[in-house]
Design a protein around this motif. Structure first.
Motif, PDB file in Angstrom:
ATOM      1  N   PRO A 393       4.911   4.361   2.320  1.00 42.86           N
ATOM      2  CA  PRO A 393       5.022   4.353   3.791  1.00 42.86           C
ATOM      3  C   PRO A 393       3.428   4.917   4.217  1.00 42.86           C
ATOM      4  O   PRO A 393       3.030   4.531   5.355  1.00 42.86           O
ATOM      5  CB  PRO A 393       5.129   6.193   3.583  1.00 42.86           C
ATOM      6  CG  PRO A 393       6.296   5.691   2.720  1.00 42.86           C
ATOM      7  CD  PRO A 393       5.396   5.147   1.916  1.00 42.86           C
ATOM      8  N   ALA A 394       2.543   5.043   3.264  1.00 45.79           N
ATOM      9  CA  ALA A 394       0.846   4.549   3.827  1.00 45.79           C
ATOM     10  C   ALA A 394       0.976   3.663   4.314  1.00 45.79           C
ATOM     11  O   ALA A 394      -0.318   3.485   4.356  1.00 45.79           O
ATOM     12  CB  ALA A 394       0.067   5.612   2.579  1.00 45.79           C
ATOM     13  N   ALA A 395       0.958   2.901   4.225  1.00 47.29           N
ATOM     14  CA  ALA A 395       0.432   1.058   4.298  1.00 47.29           C
ATOM     15  C   ALA A 395       0.913   0.931   5.203  1.00 47.29           C
ATOM     16  O   ALA A 395       1.051  -0.015   6.271  1.00 47.29           O
ATOM     17  CB  ALA A 395       1.014  -0.026   3.174  1.00 47.29           C
ATOM     18  N   THR A 396       1.814   1.363   6.204  1.00 46.72           N
ATOM     19  CA  THR A 396       2.841   1.819   7.618  1.00 46.72           C
ATOM     20  C   THR A 396       1.710   1.376   8.871  1.00 46.72           C
ATOM     21  O   THR A 396       1.215  -0.464   9.416  1.00 46.72           O
ATOM     22  CB  THR A 396       3.704   2.629   7.946  1.00 46.72           C
ATOM     23  OG1 THR A 396       4.839   2.113   6.952  1.00 46.72           O
ATOM     24  CG2 THR A 396       3.691   2.005   9.235  1.00 46.72           C
ATOM     25  N   GLN A 397       1.146   1.954   8.567  1.00 45.52           N
ATOM     26  CA  GLN A 397       0.496   2.270  10.183  1.00 45.52           C
ATOM     27  C   GLN A 397      -1.047   0.940   9.718  1.00 45.52           C
ATOM     28  O   GLN A 397      -1.118  -0.013  10.578  1.00 45.52           O
ATOM     29  CB  GLN A 397      -0.509   3.604  10.434  1.00 45.52           C
ATOM     30  CG  GLN A 397      -1.273   2.889  11.747  1.00 45.52           C
ATOM     31  CD  GLN A 397      -1.293   2.550  12.873  1.00 45.52           C
ATOM     32  OE1 GLN A 397      -0.111   3.661  12.754  1.00 45.52           O
ATOM     33  NE2 GLN A 397      -1.598   1.930  13.841  1.00 45.52           N
TER      34      GLN A 397
END
Length: 427
Positions: A393-397
């Motif tokens: 999730p933290a890599a999405t942006q």
């Protein structure tokens, strides 16, 4: 007011949710979705309610549910792209909504922010309403069903045959060489070739689709789970294929700065001849343009791992997540989910909004011909992996930022790989 909690902070807090005491009261912070402690009020949090596709049908369904259940109040909280962050912050304060209508994320069930709904699905007799492939997609490797599946989507390529014909392009391109040749002819006529939101999620998905040209499903799952774009020969070849297409002028000028809205506008006004478009975008194509538009797959390069041009297809676009607060109102949640799973409710989304559903239905999107055409593609195309459910999730942006870099002409394949891998390191 404190800055909103990041997704990394949410994950770091873990199931203990230790940061809850440090958060301000919900009533004093406008970005938080205030829950309602009234046991007769069901709080539902979604992106439907403004301009999101399906919003009018969803709001009409809520009104009908209220009429049929006069003793139960429903509060509809609406957020856009920040829904996940808003929910996570409210959960840390233990003031979260009872139900989220949102896409699939890896984080929530893992840290106890939402609950395993498999038992509820079976107890309420709703399992047979769900397509088996959707149940598989929403179930994690520990057998937990993250949410009640609801919206699905097909994600083909839309080809404006009138513009292609005017440019002298014979047929829909099915190979990379044909796509490059078509792009040159279109540019000579002053028409943009492939439009995409290179600065948002639409470009990210198209990049991921092209990168998978030389990857099997298992290989793609590994690459997007780990961010190892350099260790996989197939990923390296896929990035090189993308760069070759980009530098040959396949994508419209300055694609790296465009958004999904820009993409939709360019295709719908016939400023561009091709777009990779999910069902909700296909449903928005004007009737006069849709009449001479066909849908198909993304053209392949020689030696591809797939036998036919590719599309994205997912059954995890949107589901109903139950929060810990929701388990305290589980009878109300059951009433709501039973209503939303009813065949007549599901049919309205298909007929009125052109939505693909993860549920069984015999209804067809007759008023949305391109959506229906995408549903009929079947085995005439190959399906590649939608990476969202595997990307941390933290890599999405950060991956979206890397996407903009990737669509910038002149950026080497090595720099594209480095940018993609950096998105995972920053996570």
């Amino acid at each position: 007011m404190r800055p909103p909690l990041t997704r990394r902070g949410f994950l770091a807090a873990g199931s203990g949710l230790a940061a809850a005491t440090a958060l301000p009261a919900l009533s004093g912070c406008s970005v938080l979705a205030a829950a309602d402690s009234d046991p007769d009020t069901l709080v539902v949090h979604s992106q439907l309610g403004t301009t999101a596709p399906g919003s009018p049908t969803y709001l009409a369904a809520l009104d009908r549910f209220r009429r049929e259940n006069p003793g139960l109040k429903v509060k509809n909280l609406v957020n856009g792209d920040d829904l996940a962050q808003v929910y996570e912050t409210s959960r840390l304060a233990r003031k979260e909504p009872d139900v989220n209508l949102y896409d699939k994320t890896l984080a929530w069930t893992e840290v106890g922010a939402t609950v395993d709904v498999k038992g509820y699905l079976d107890d309420w007799g709703l399992r047979e309403r769900v397509l088996p492939v959707a149940l598989d997609a929403w179930t994690d490797d520990r057998g937990r069903l993250r949410a009640f599946p609801y919206f699905a989507t097909n994600w083909p390529v839309a080809y404006n045959r009138a513009l292609l014909d005017r440019a002298g392009v014979d047929g829909i391109p099915v190979t990379g060489d044909q796509l490059i040749a078509a792009a040159r002819k279109l540019r000579a006529k002053g028409t943009g070739p492939v439009t995409t939101g290179g600065n948002d999620w639409t470009g990210q998905k198209l990049l991921a689709q092209i990168v998978q040209t030389f990857l099997t499903e298992d290989e793609a799952r590994h690459v997007y789970s780990t961010g190892d774009f350099s260790g996989s020969r197939g990923a390296k070849e896929g990035i090189e294929y993308f760069v070759a297409l980009r530098d040959a002028g396949v994508f419209v000028d300055k694609a790296q700065g465009l958004t999904s809205d820009s993409m939709t506008t360019q295709f719908n006004t016939e400023a561009a001849a091709m777009q990779s478009a999910m069902s909700s975008a296909l449903a928005k194509v004007p009737e006069d343009v849709a009449r001479h538009t066909e849908v198909g797959g993304w053209p392949l390069a020689e030696g591809a791992a797939h036998g036919r041009p590719t599309i994205l297809r997912t059954y995890t676009l949107i589901g109903f997540w139950i929060s810990p607060n929701g388990t305290e109102k589980i009878d109300a949640v059951e009433q709501f989910l039973r209503f939303m799973y009813r065949p007549d409710t599901v049919s309205r989304f298909i007929r009125e909004s052109g939505r693909d559903m993860a549920l069984r239905s015999t209804t067809v999107s007759t008023d949305f011909p391109l959506v229906a055409a995408a549903q009929r593609l079947g085995d005439s195309v190959s399906q590649v992996l939608l990476p969202d459910v595997y990307v941390p999730p933290a890599a999405t942006q950060p991956l979206i930022t890397a996407t903009s870099t990737s669509f910038t002409r002149g950026t080497s394949a090595a720099r594209v790989r480095a940018a993609l891998e950096a998105a995972y390191r920053s996570a």
